[in-house]
Motif scaffolding. Structure first.
Motif: not given
Ligand SMILES: NC(=O)C1=CN([C@@H]2O[C@H](COP(=O)(O)OP(=O)(O)OC[C@H]3O[C@@H](n4cnc5c(N)ncnc54)[C@H](O)[C@@H]3O)[C@@H](O)[C@H]2O)[C@@H](O)CC1
Ligand SMILES: Nc1ncnc2c1ncn2[C@@H]1O[C@H](COP(=O)(O)OP(=O)(O)O)[C@@H](O)[C@H]1O
Ligand SMILES: [K+]
Length: 502
Positions: A139-162
């Motif tokens: 997150n602090s690198s400024g690099a471009c990120v493509v996430a597969i399915d959901v960004p890791s750490g985001i709950g697919g059901d609740d959208g919260r940061i885990h």
């Protein structure tokens, strides 16, 4: 458009596999779909760094690596743990014929294209240790990120940061979106969402029965009210709005004008004497009826002319409003037809000490009821459902079940739920709507559609969507007064749209 919870999505995968499509084939298709996006985003030369977790999300990452390496691209994989033997992910790893680095060794460069394949639907606990540390570095690198399915750490059901969560520029997901893509903060973490077909047939939706929907015209366009040629204004649908006292008349005028703009044939503000003369000085198309006490108001509404009533905006919190609402809900369907009562703002606060009295009245009523709280009002009516420990969608659905009303919880990610039924997330909100009186407009819009006999859940969804469209199409400088005036343009464009399909 359906949205699928992680459980629903697992069932979609399972049903597809039972129908003869191998899990490994689905994984390969998923990787091909991600490769499409990665090629577009990375261009020909950018180094690609894939971060793989131990499950099938990581499996997608290994398969992606194999595909991109076969095109002679600069691809490196860093992994957290190994896939379980015999899993689809382990098969995908076997297609990757190069070394795998340890996740803890990865130091992102600004020029990297990072693919986040750490965790998807299987996230089972908060990120910590190496996973949390790499997310921080990414997150602090400024690099471009493509996430597969959901960004890791985001709950697919609740959208919260885990624990911690990747901030992606693009997220590629499969078959259908997930609630976590549309609920904040997941919605802000996912970047641009790419929905890809991986060979799961739409027919599996019948076997899943998902309650979740993404709000949009597909959900309600077929129920949009169309006036008969030989209709008259009362048949088209009339609305009544209850006004507050002489110092707070504006809210009811906003609701009334919005109801009229949504197509109600006649709109009347019912106001006490001093307020009625203020309304009369402001209004032209909207009618004003003077009624002093609750009995007079209820008497005026008991002939059933108005098929929708708005109570709450600017009314004033207190016992008189509670009595008025209980009286309204007790009106008989034989005289009032299928009336909808939209309870907003001060009604919701007035019942804070006795929400069960309101819910009992709703359940015993002949009428359809809508509750339109913002977060603060929701917490007053449903204190035990207001903590963030469960997905917002589920909390609103529980509120609908408990109250017997359709509940629309306002906010940047407005959620609408019907009792024991569907749950929709609104996709098109704009922070421009965070302006005083915009909720009053929304209440009037819902009433305007319900008065024209639109089913109540569809009416709430349509109103929320059109309200947001009105806000964003007006743009900066918006105040609540502008919203009703923007609606003709929104409605014109809406009815010109070609029917996209599910
Ligand atoms: N056949 C299928 O089921 C398909 C699945 N697909 C992919 O598979 C993913 C789901 O795969 P899985 O169910 O294996 O789940 P994930 O790969 O999302 O994660 C599960 C693994 O991560 C571990 N884990 C979970 N939370 C953790 C944490 N906080 N810290 C460390 N380890 C943690 C679990 O113990 C498990 O090993 C989807 O998101 C999608 O990317 C796609 O390939 C399409 C087909
Ligand atoms: N940040 C935001 N993004 C999108 N919509 C928003 C945002 N903030 C508020 N809204 C919308 O604006 C409206 C505000 O309603 P409400 O809180 O009742 O305001 P008021 O009482 O002033 O009318 C709701 O429809 C809500 O969903
Ligand atoms: K991921």
């Amino acid at each position: 458009m359906h949205l699928l919870s992680t459980q629903d999505m697992a069932r979609a995968d399972r049903l597809t596999i039972e129908n003869g499509v191998a899990g490994a084939k689905l994984m390969w298709n998923a990787a091909e779909a991600v490769a499409d996006t990665v090629r577009k985003v990375a261009g020909p030369d950018r180094p690609i760094r894939i971060l793989c977790g131990p499950g099938n999300n990581g499996g997608d990452g290994y398969a992606l690596g194999a595909i991109l390496a076969s095109e002679w691209r600069d691809v490196t994989i860093f992994a957290l743990g190994e896939p379980a033997p015999g899993s689809d992910a382990s098969w995908a790893l076997s297609k990757w014929n190069c070394p795998v680095g340890d996740l803890s060794d990865y130091r992102p460069a600004h020029s990297d294209l990072i693919v986040d394949a750490l965790f998807g639907a299987g996230l089972s606990r908060p990120l910590d240790g190496q996973a949390a540390a790499v997310v921080e570095r990414v997150n602090s690198s400024g690099a471009c990120v493509v996430a597969i399915d959901v960004p890791s750490g985001i709950g697919g059901d609740d959208g919260r940061i885990h624990g911690a969560a990747v901030r992606a520029d693009h997220t590629v997901t499969f078959f259908r979106g997930k609630p976590g893509h549309w609920l904040y903060p997941g919605r802000a973490h996912r970047g641009e969402l790419h929905l890809k077909d991986i060979g799961i047939d739409d027919s599996v939706l019948n076997g899943i029965g998902s309650r979740f929907r993404l709000n949009g015209p597909l959900l309600w366009n077929s129920e949009w009210p169309k006036p008969k040629e030989e209709t008259h204004k009362y048949e088209r649908g009339a609305v009544a709005v209850l006004s507050g006292n002489r110092l707070s008349t504006g809210a009811s005028r906003l609701s009334a004008r919005a109801a009229a703009r949504m197509g109600a044939g006649a709109v009347t503000i019912i106001a006490p004497k001093e307020a009625a003369s203020i309304h009369a000085a402001h209004l032209t198309a909207i009618m004003v009826h003077q009624a002093e006490e609750a009995d007079e108001v209820i008497e005026r509404l008991s002939d059933g002319r108005e098929r929708a009533v708005v109570a709450g905006p600017g009314y004033g919190v207190g016992a008189p409003l509670c009595d008025m609402v209980l009286g309204l809900l007790a009106l008989d369907r034989r005289t009032c037809g299928h009336r909808t009562t939209v309870l907003d703002a001060d009604v919701l606060t007035s019942f804070r000490d006795e929400p069960d009295v309101l819910f009992a009245a709703i359940r015993n009523s002949d009428h359809r009821v809508v509750l339109t709280p913002h977060d603060g009002e929701f917490a007053r009516l449903f204190p035990d459902l207001s903590s963030n420990d469960r997905p917002k969608t589920v909390r609103v659905a529980d509120a609908a079940d408990r109250s017997g009303a359709v509940v629309l919880l306002k906010g940047a990610d407005t959620v609408i739920a019907e009792p024991k039924g569907r749950i929709a997330i609104n996709p098109n909100g704009t922070p421009l709507l965070a302006t005083a009186g915009s909720g009053d407009v929304l209440a009037g819009m819902i009433a305007g559609l319900c008065a024209q006999s639109m089913p109540v859940f569809e009416a709430c969804c349509a109103a929320a969507w059109c309200h947001a469209e009105a806000g964003s199409s007006f743009g900066p400088g918006l105040i609540a007064d502008d919203l009703p005036e923007q609606l003709p343009d929104v409605l014109r464009r809406l009815h010109q749209r070609e029917g996209d399909k599910e």
